[in-house]
Design a protein around this motif. Structure first.
Motif, PDB file in Angstrom:
ATOM      1  N   LEU A  33       0.834  -1.193   0.000  1.00  0.00           N
ATOM      2  CA  LEU A  33       0.000   0.000   0.000  1.00  0.00           C
ATOM      3  C   LEU A  33       0.869   1.243   0.000  1.00  0.00           C
ATOM      4  CD1 LEU A  33       0.069   1.375   3.041  1.00  0.00           C
ATOM      5  CD2 LEU A  33      -1.511  -0.447   3.554  1.00  0.00           C
ATOM      6  N   ARG A  34       0.223   2.344  -0.290  1.00  0.00           N
ATOM      7  CA  ARG A  34       0.876   3.656  -0.288  1.00  0.00           C
ATOM      8  C   ARG A  34       0.433   4.398   0.961  1.00  0.00           C
ATOM      9  NH1 ARG A  34      -1.351   5.351  -4.420  1.00  0.00           N
ATOM     10  NH2 ARG A  34      -2.706   6.995  -3.693  1.00  0.00           N
ATOM     11  N   MET A  35       1.410   4.879   1.726  1.00  0.00           N
ATOM     12  CA  MET A  35       1.112   5.635   2.945  1.00  0.00           C
ATOM     13  C   MET A  35       1.035   7.117   2.608  1.00  0.00           C
ATOM     14  SD  MET A  35       3.684   3.783   5.676  1.00  0.00           S
ATOM     15  CE  MET A  35       5.186   3.876   4.689  1.00  0.00           C
ATOM     16  N   ASP A  36       0.262   7.850   3.415  1.00  0.00           N
ATOM     17  CA  ASP A  36       0.282   9.306   3.342  1.00  0.00           C
ATOM     18  C   ASP A  36       0.511   9.833   4.751  1.00  0.00           C
ATOM     19  OD1 ASP A  36      -2.181   9.156   4.630  1.00  0.00           O
ATOM     20  OD2 ASP A  36      -3.336   9.847   2.918  1.00  0.00           O
ATOM     21  N   GLU A  37       0.414  11.105   4.933  1.00  0.00           N
ATOM     22  CA  GLU A  37       0.744  11.751   6.211  1.00  0.00           C
ATOM     23  C   GLU A  37      -0.327  11.564   7.291  1.00  0.00           C
ATOM     24  OE1 GLU A  37       3.654  13.494   6.782  1.00  0.00           O
ATOM     25  OE2 GLU A  37       4.392  13.069   4.777  1.00  0.00           O
ATOM     26  N   MET A  38      -1.456  10.963   6.953  1.00  0.00           N
ATOM     27  CA  MET A  38      -2.581  10.853   7.879  1.00  0.00           C
ATOM     28  C   MET A  38      -2.345   9.773   8.941  1.00  0.00           C
ATOM     29  SD  MET A  38      -4.551  13.206   6.723  1.00  0.00           S
ATOM     30  CE  MET A  38      -6.012  12.883   7.673  1.00  0.00           C
ATOM     31  N   SER A  39      -2.951   9.993  10.095  1.00  0.00           N
ATOM     32  CA  SER A  39      -2.895   9.005  11.172  1.00  0.00           C
ATOM     33  C   SER A  39      -4.104   8.077  11.057  1.00  0.00           C
ATOM     34  CB  SER A  39      -2.903   9.710  12.528  1.00  0.00           C
ATOM     35  OG  SER A  39      -4.087  10.461  12.689  1.00  0.00           O
ATOM     36  N   SER A  40      -4.090   7.014  11.840  1.00  0.00           N
ATOM     37  CA  SER A  40      -5.232   6.103  11.850  1.00  0.00           C
ATOM     38  C   SER A  40      -5.554   5.710  13.287  1.00  0.00           C
ATOM     39  CB  SER A  40      -4.943   4.847  11.021  1.00  0.00           C
ATOM     40  OG  SER A  40      -4.019   4.013  11.695  1.00  0.00           O
ATOM     41  N   ALA A  41      -6.764   5.271  13.488  1.00  0.00           N
ATOM     42  CA  ALA A  41      -7.185   4.785  14.802  1.00  0.00           C
ATOM     43  C   ALA A  41      -6.469   3.470  15.101  1.00  0.00           C
ATOM     44  CB  ALA A  41      -8.696   4.575  14.805  1.00  0.00           C
ATOM     45  N   PRO A  42      -6.282   3.157  16.372  1.00  0.00           N
ATOM     46  CA  PRO A  42      -5.647   1.876  16.717  1.00  0.00           C
ATOM     47  C   PRO A  42      -6.452   0.703  16.172  1.00  0.00           C
ATOM     48  CG  PRO A  42      -5.797   3.301  18.645  1.00  0.00           C
ATOM     49  CD  PRO A  42      -6.603   3.956  17.559  1.00  0.00           C
ATOM     50  N   GLU A  43      -5.729  -0.348  15.809  1.00  0.00           N
ATOM     51  CA  GLU A  43      -6.372  -1.578  15.364  1.00  0.00           C
ATOM     52  C   GLU A  43      -5.675  -2.767  16.005  1.00  0.00           C
ATOM     53  OE1 GLU A  43      -6.110  -1.271  11.092  1.00  0.00           O
ATOM     54  OE2 GLU A  43      -4.104  -2.120  11.069  1.00  0.00           O
ATOM     55  N   LEU A  59       5.408   5.563  11.076  1.00  0.00           N
ATOM     56  CA  LEU A  59       5.413   5.958  12.478  1.00  0.00           C
ATOM     57  C   LEU A  59       4.240   5.275  13.159  1.00  0.00           C
ATOM     58  CD1 LEU A  59       6.107   9.747  11.902  1.00  0.00           C
ATOM     59  CD2 LEU A  59       7.766   7.964  12.497  1.00  0.00           C
ATOM     60  N   LEU A  60       4.538   4.528  14.219  1.00  0.00           N
ATOM     61  CA  LEU A  60       3.515   3.747  14.908  1.00  0.00           C
ATOM     62  C   LEU A  60       3.412   4.158  16.367  1.00  0.00           C
ATOM     63  CD1 LEU A  60       4.369   0.126  13.691  1.00  0.00           C
ATOM     64  CD2 LEU A  60       2.377   1.481  13.045  1.00  0.00           C
ATOM     65  N   GLY A  61       2.212   4.040  16.900  1.00  0.00           N
ATOM     66  CA  GLY A  61       1.976   4.137  18.328  1.00  0.00           C
ATOM     67  C   GLY A  61       1.590   2.762  18.823  1.00  0.00           C
ATOM     68  N   VAL A  62       2.408   2.204  19.732  1.00  0.00           N
ATOM     69  CA  VAL A  62       2.163   0.860  20.244  1.00  0.00           C
ATOM     70  C   VAL A  62       2.323   0.896  21.767  1.00  0.00           C
ATOM     71  CG1 VAL A  62       2.835  -1.573  20.156  1.00  0.00           C
ATOM     72  CG2 VAL A  62       3.092  -0.152  18.119  1.00  0.00           C
ATOM     73  N   GLY A  70      11.982   2.595   9.484  1.00  0.00           N
ATOM     74  CA  GLY A  70      12.565   3.203   8.294  1.00  0.00           C
ATOM     75  C   GLY A  70      12.699   2.236   7.140  1.00  0.00           C
ATOM     76  N   GLU A  71      13.196   2.754   6.038  1.00  0.00           N
ATOM     77  CA  GLU A  71      13.380   1.942   4.823  1.00  0.00           C
ATOM     78  C   GLU A  71      14.230   0.717   5.127  1.00  0.00           C
ATOM     79  OE1 GLU A  71      14.851   4.345   1.613  1.00  0.00           O
ATOM     80  OE2 GLU A  71      13.212   5.775   1.815  1.00  0.00           O
ATOM     81  N   GLY A  72      13.738  -0.424   4.681  1.00  0.00           N
ATOM     82  CA  GLY A  72      14.455  -1.675   4.879  1.00  0.00           C
ATOM     83  C   GLY A  72      14.241  -2.299   6.248  1.00  0.00           C
ATOM     84  N   GLN A  73      13.403  -1.684   7.076  1.00  0.00           N
ATOM     85  CA  GLN A  73      13.114  -2.232   8.401  1.00  0.00           C
ATOM     86  C   GLN A  73      11.712  -2.824   8.423  1.00  0.00           C
ATOM     87  OE1 GLN A  73      13.835   1.289  10.863  1.00  0.00           O
ATOM     88  NE2 GLN A  73      15.709   0.318  11.598  1.00  0.00           N
ATOM     89  N   ILE A  74      11.529  -3.804   9.307  1.00  0.00           N
ATOM     90  CA  ILE A  74      10.219  -4.433   9.477  1.00  0.00           C
ATOM     91  C   ILE A  74       9.857  -4.397  10.953  1.00  0.00           C
ATOM     92  CG2 ILE A  74      11.181  -6.772   9.681  1.00  0.00           C
ATOM     93  CD1 ILE A  74       8.655  -7.766   8.162  1.00  0.00           C
ATOM     94  N   TYR A  75       8.596  -4.095  11.218  1.00  0.00           N
ATOM     95  CA  TYR A  75       8.066  -4.134  12.582  1.00  0.00           C
ATOM     96  C   TYR A  75       7.039  -5.254  12.632  1.00  0.00           C
ATOM     97  CZ  TYR A  75       5.877  -2.958  16.959  1.00  0.00           C
ATOM     98  OH  TYR A  75       5.397  -3.022  18.229  1.00  0.00           O
ATOM     99  N   LEU A  76       7.128  -6.090  13.653  1.00  0.00           N
ATOM    100  CA  LEU A  76       6.152  -7.154  13.832  1.00  0.00           C
ATOM    101  C   LEU A  76       5.125  -6.709  14.861  1.00  0.00           C
ATOM    102  CD1 LEU A  76       8.484 -10.292  13.851  1.00  0.00           C
ATOM    103  CD2 LEU A  76       7.162  -9.345  11.941  1.00  0.00           C
ATOM    104  N   SER A  89       3.653   9.471   8.595  1.00  0.00           N
ATOM    105  CA  SER A  89       4.056   8.277   7.834  1.00  0.00           C
ATOM    106  C   SER A  89       3.900   8.567   6.349  1.00  0.00           C
ATOM    107  CB  SER A  89       3.170   7.087   8.215  1.00  0.00           C
ATOM    108  OG  SER A  89       3.309   6.775   9.582  1.00  0.00           O
ATOM    109  N   HIS A  90       4.798   8.029   5.533  1.00  0.00           N
ATOM    110  CA  HIS A  90       4.732   8.247   4.086  1.00  0.00           C
ATOM    111  C   HIS A  90       5.573   7.195   3.371  1.00  0.00           C
ATOM    112  CE1 HIS A  90       8.434  10.217   5.367  1.00  0.00           C
ATOM    113  NE2 HIS A  90       8.881   9.988   4.145  1.00  0.00           N
ATOM    114  N   GLY A  91       5.249   6.936   2.117  1.00  0.00           N
ATOM    115  CA  GLY A  91       6.032   6.006   1.308  1.00  0.00           C
ATOM    116  C   GLY A  91       5.277   4.740   0.957  1.00  0.00           C
ATOM    117  N   THR A  92       6.037   3.666   0.772  1.00  0.00           N
ATOM    118  CA  THR A  92       5.471   2.380   0.370  1.00  0.00           C
ATOM    119  C   THR A  92       5.677   1.361   1.476  1.00  0.00           C
ATOM    120  OG1 THR A  92       5.858   2.840  -1.974  1.00  0.00           O
ATOM    121  CG2 THR A  92       5.600   0.535  -1.358  1.00  0.00           C
TER     122      THR A  92
END
Length: 98
Positions: A33-43, A59-62, A70-76, A89-92
């Motif tokens: 997906l393509r990210m934009d600058e918008m935030s989202s509700a927790p899921e 950018l995540l809130g956990v 960042g680029e090349g990083q993965i969050y589980l 947040s932005h990018g792919t």
């Protein structure tokens, strides 16, 4: 096998934050997906979600903590743990449902 250009696929999507399934590995969906600058509700999910940044930044809130992926990083994002996208947040992003 197919060669996929993740940047081109994400840029061609009609909306930000709307993923498309690229394929499956076992029981896991692989989505982009393509990210934009918008935030989202927790899921919260009943499965672990791998969030792999191809370009840009996620950018995540956990659990009250801000996490920068960042680029090349993965969050589980572990099953059962609420996570929210923070503004900026932005990018792919590739999502792997584990």
């Amino acid at each position: 096998m197919s060669l996929l250009d993740l940047e081109l696929i994400s840029k061609a999507l009609p909306q930000t934050w709307t993923s498309t399934v690229l394929g499956r590995v076992g029981n896991s969906n692989i989505k982009v997906l393509r990210m934009d600058e918008m935030s989202s509700a927790p899921e919260v999910h009943d499965y672990t979600e791998g969030l792999l940044v191809i370009s840009g930044q996620l950018l995540l809130g956990v659990v009250g903590e801000s996490i920068s992926v960042g680029e090349g990083q993965i969050y589980l994002a572990e099953a059962g743990v609420a996570h929210a996208v923070l503004s900026g947040s932005h990018g792919t992003l590739v999502i792997i449902d584990i």
